[in-house]
Design a protein around this motif. Structure first.
Motif: not given
Ligand code: MN
Length: 289
Positions: A34, A38, A41, A65, A128, A130, A136, A259, A261-262, A266, A273
């Protein structure tokens, strides 16, 4: 200025379904990390696909999300969305929805009801983007970007038009607001039309051939639905349309943070996470039927 050499050309090969409404080819991250593109992603591409009429709209039900933005570009067909804060709307042909999931949202995405009844050719991109760690944490928001409002720059020699969605092209700004520097265009070239695009060498840059075919950097023929990624070794990309063409162009400054992610989360660390999964399981993303 130096040419940005081609890193890869990806043919759309094995589609998968997202819910029952989106038949997509995953082009980012594909088989790489990912971090490679950048701040981009993930990119899922629903190339032209005919959906039979359905009274029950196809799509994907309530899902979360967190930590990034989803950019949905409808080329053919219409998408309807609803979310846990009570927002909803329709993304019509040519329109773009820029959703900042940021601190977290629950939403659902379906073919628009009336479109679904008729069915037909459907074509869509979901990208997507980031967000930096600080962003965030911000509240979710939407930008509903209408095709008629995009700044359209006519190219010399009647070569075509650049529709600026985000960032800028030759001083003309896109209407999307972004957290980090990103250029996103629909490049419409007439057969034989040529254009040199210039982006800083360190930016992650790619093109997707939505319609038609083109020659990239003078000698690479890129057919419809193929995805081209560029190296970070120069500034310029040369495009020459071999037929009337529509090309999605993206170039963004890497955020450069770790990063983790799951699925639809992200973040920067595995700890974050785990917290996101807990928050989701505890219903802290709100409620959506
Ligand atoms: Mn979604």
């Amino acid at each position: 200025m130096k040419t940005k050499n081609i890193l890869s050309v990806t043919k759309p090969e094995s589609p998968h379904m997202v819910g029952d409404g989106f038949r997509v080819f995953n082009l980012i991250p594909g088989d790489y990390s990912m971090k490679e593109m950048d701040p981009f992603i993930m990119l899922d591409y629903n190339s032209k696909y005919n959906f039979a009429p359905s009274l029950i709209p196809r799509g994907v039900g309530a899902h979360p999300h967190k930590g990034f933005e989803t950019v949905t570009i409808a080329y053919k067909g219409r998408v309807e969305h609803h979310d846990s804060s009570g927002n909803g709307g329709v993304i019509a042909e040519g329109d773009v929805q820029w959703m900042s999931a940021a601190s977290g949202i629950l939403h659902k995405e379906f073919h628009e009801k009336e479109w679904s009844k008729k069915g037909g050719e459907f074509q869509m991109v979901q990208l997507w983007v980031n967000l930096p760690a600080n962003d965030k944490k911000t509240a979710p928001k939407y930008q509903s970007l209408r095709h008629q409002d995009f700044f359209k720059v006519s190219l010399p020699n009647d070569a075509g038009v650049v529709e600026v969605i985000a960032g800028e092209f030759e001083g003309h700004k896109g209407i999307a607001s972004t957290f980090t520097p990103i250029h996103l265009y629909n490049l419409k070239l007439k057969k034989g039309g040529k254009l040199a695009l210039n982006f800083p060498s360190e930016y992650s840059t790619a093109l997707l051939m939505i319609e038609g075919s083109a020659k990239i950097n003078y000698d690479q023929v890129v057919p419809e639905d193929n995805f081209v990624r560029f190296k970070k070794d120069g500034e310029s990309v040369f495009v020459e349309a071999l037929s009337d063409a529509l090309i999605l162009v993206m170039s963004g400054k890497p955020i450069g943070e770790p990063i983790a992610s799951y699925g639809p989360f992200v973040m920067n660390t595995q700890q974050e996470i785990r917290e996101a999964i807990d928050d989701f399981n505890m219903g802290r993303f709100g409620y959506l039927e």
